[in-house]
Design an enzyme around this catalytic site. Structure first.
Site, mmCIF file in Angstrom:
data_model
loop_
_atom_site.group_PDB
_atom_site.id
_atom_site.type_symbol
_atom_site.label_atom_id
_atom_site.label_comp_id
_atom_site.label_asym_id
_atom_site.label_seq_id
_atom_site.Cartn_x
_atom_site.Cartn_y
_atom_site.Cartn_z
ATOM 1 N N GLN A 162 2.613 -6.437 -2.771
ATOM 2 C CA GLN A 162 2.261 -5.452 -3.794
ATOM 3 C C GLN A 162 0.760 -5.344 -4.039
ATOM 4 O OE1 GLN A 162 6.219 -6.584 -6.213
ATOM 5 N NE2 GLN A 162 4.810 -5.285 -7.358
ATOM 6 N N CYS A 189 7.548 0.810 -9.721
ATOM 7 C CA CYS A 189 6.930 1.244 -8.455
ATOM 8 C C CYS A 189 7.447 0.491 -7.236
ATOM 9 C CB CYS A 189 5.412 1.142 -8.536
ATOM 10 S SG CYS A 189 4.809 -0.410 -9.193
ATOM 11 N N HIS A 220 2.251 -0.221 -2.167
ATOM 12 C CA HIS A 220 3.135 -1.384 -2.037
ATOM 13 C C HIS A 220 3.853 -1.312 -0.690
ATOM 14 C CE1 HIS A 220 2.328 -2.366 -6.103
ATOM 15 N NE2 HIS A 220 3.441 -1.991 -6.689
ATOM 16 N N SER A 278 -3.317 -2.351 -7.880
ATOM 17 C CA SER A 278 -3.276 -1.265 -8.874
ATOM 18 C C SER A 278 -1.926 -1.192 -9.574
ATOM 19 C CB SER A 278 -3.625 0.083 -8.239
ATOM 20 O OG SER A 278 -2.681 0.407 -7.237
ATOM 21 N N GLY A 279 -0.930 -1.993 -9.112
ATOM 22 C CA GLY A 279 0.342 -2.095 -9.837
ATOM 23 C C GLY A 279 0.148 -2.541 -11.271
#
Ligand code: 2RA
Length: 349
Positions: free
Chosen positions: A156, A129, A254, A159-160
């Site tokens: 970032q 991502c 992000h 939810s990464g």
């Protein structure tokens, strides 16, 4: 007939967004089959306005599937993608398991759509991502100016790391809300306690200069991914890349500060022209009006947003800019769906 699509990992953070995207995009699919771990089997999820039951991940679940979208942990994807491919499905995999495999194309439809056609293992990979949150903008500039070097810092979202990251930020935020914490060394750490969730340090009222796992020489896996994946997608194996990945208390989207150095002199005006006419990119750059790109405004949208575009003061060949991209949409589910749509176009010739 219309191809059968399987969504594998349908109940996760990315799977949930995937079902929304499949409900919003042109409906080119026959059956959409939902697959997840046996824990979630039997649950019902809504896609295309209909309730669909979740199947347990098993070899039989891939019977008759033409294209399978995988969003699973790396080790599980490494095990199951070849099984689905052997059953005849083209696998579009969102894990890190195959991204650097020379026999697996790493595809961003706006940048290297041609690569999808050469897939000797029956697997196509979608990038991490963080790479995806900048590469559409970087790729458009590269096509005109020729990229030589990238220096990036990421900001970032939690939810990464999936739902657990979001829960950790929400819990920690409750513990520090309405307090005067953040004024003395360690006060936030003491308030949050041991409950840092998937993060090694507190993330509420904080930033954390670490994403991923340790790689060689002090680098993190996430920083190595940005380097390796950018090189592969842009087909520049010798591209110089230096990344510093940082986690911030943002739920989803992000951001990256990018310093890109090109072969040729650039102008901000030409960069604007390229970026604002590139599919998938929106320029929002209005500091004079006091308006700025922020992840909180970008979340839930599809494009890569670009702002703060400046020519480097000390290098006429370098451009500095800021990008924001929803890590669950273009950063994961949207790119995966776009690849699946590219592959599905082969069905109609
Ligand atoms: C993160 N990029 O944000 C990672 C997930 N693949 O943690």
């Amino acid at each position: 007939s219309a191809p059968t699509l399987a969504v594998v990992g349908a109940t996760g953070a990315v799977g949930t967004v995937m079902l929304q995207i499949l409900s919003q995009h042109a409906d080119i699919w026959g059956e959409i089959r939902l697959i997840a771990s046996s824990r979630s089997a039997g649950r019902k999820l809504t896609v295309r306005g209909e309730e669909v039951e979740v199947h347990a991940l098993a070899e039989e679940a891939f019977e008759g599937v033409d294209i399978a979208l995988f969003d699973l942990p790396d080790e599980i994807a490494a095990q199951w993608a070849p099984i689905a491919a052997a059953k005849g499905a083209v696998v579009v995999d969102n894990s890190a398991a195959f991204r650097m495999d020379p026999d697996v194309p790493l595809v961003v439809p706006e940048v290297n759509p041609h690569a999808v056609r050469v897939r000797p293992r029956g697997i196509v990979a979608t990038p991490n991502c963080t790479t995806l949150s900048m590469i559409v903008a970087v790729g458009a500039l590269h096509a005109e100016f020729g990229l030589r070097e990238l220096v990036v810092s990421s900001y970032q979202a939690v939810s990464g790391v999936g739902m657990a990251g979001v829960e950790a930020l929400r819990e920690q935020t409750k513990l520090v809300a309405g307090t005067e914490l953040g004024t003395a060394p360690g006060d936030v750490r003491r308030a949050v306690g041991e409950a840092t969730g998937p993060f090694p340090e507190p993330i509420a009222l904080n930033v954390l200069p670490w994403v991923g796992s340790p790689a060689d020489d002090g680098w993190s896996s996430e920083e190595m991914k940005i380097r390796g994946e950018s090189r592969k997608i842009l087909d520049r194996p010798d591209l110089k890349v230096s990344a510093t990945c940082v986690r911030v208390p943002v739920v989803t989207t992000h951001s990256l500060a990018v310093h890109a150095r090109f072969e040729n002199e650039i102008t901000v005006q030409r960069a604007y022209e390229i970026l604002s006419t590139s599919p998938g990119v929106v320029v929002f750059d209005n500091p004079a009006a006091g308006e700025f790109l922020t992840p909180a405004d970008v979340v839930g949208t599809d494009p890569t947003w670009v702002g703060r575009v400046r020519r480097a003061l000390d290098d006429p060949c370098a451009l500095d800019f800021f990008v924001c991209g929803d890590n669950l949409r273009k950063g994961s589910a949207l790119n995966t769906a776009q690849i699946a749509e590219l592959v599905a176009a082969e069905w109609s010739g």
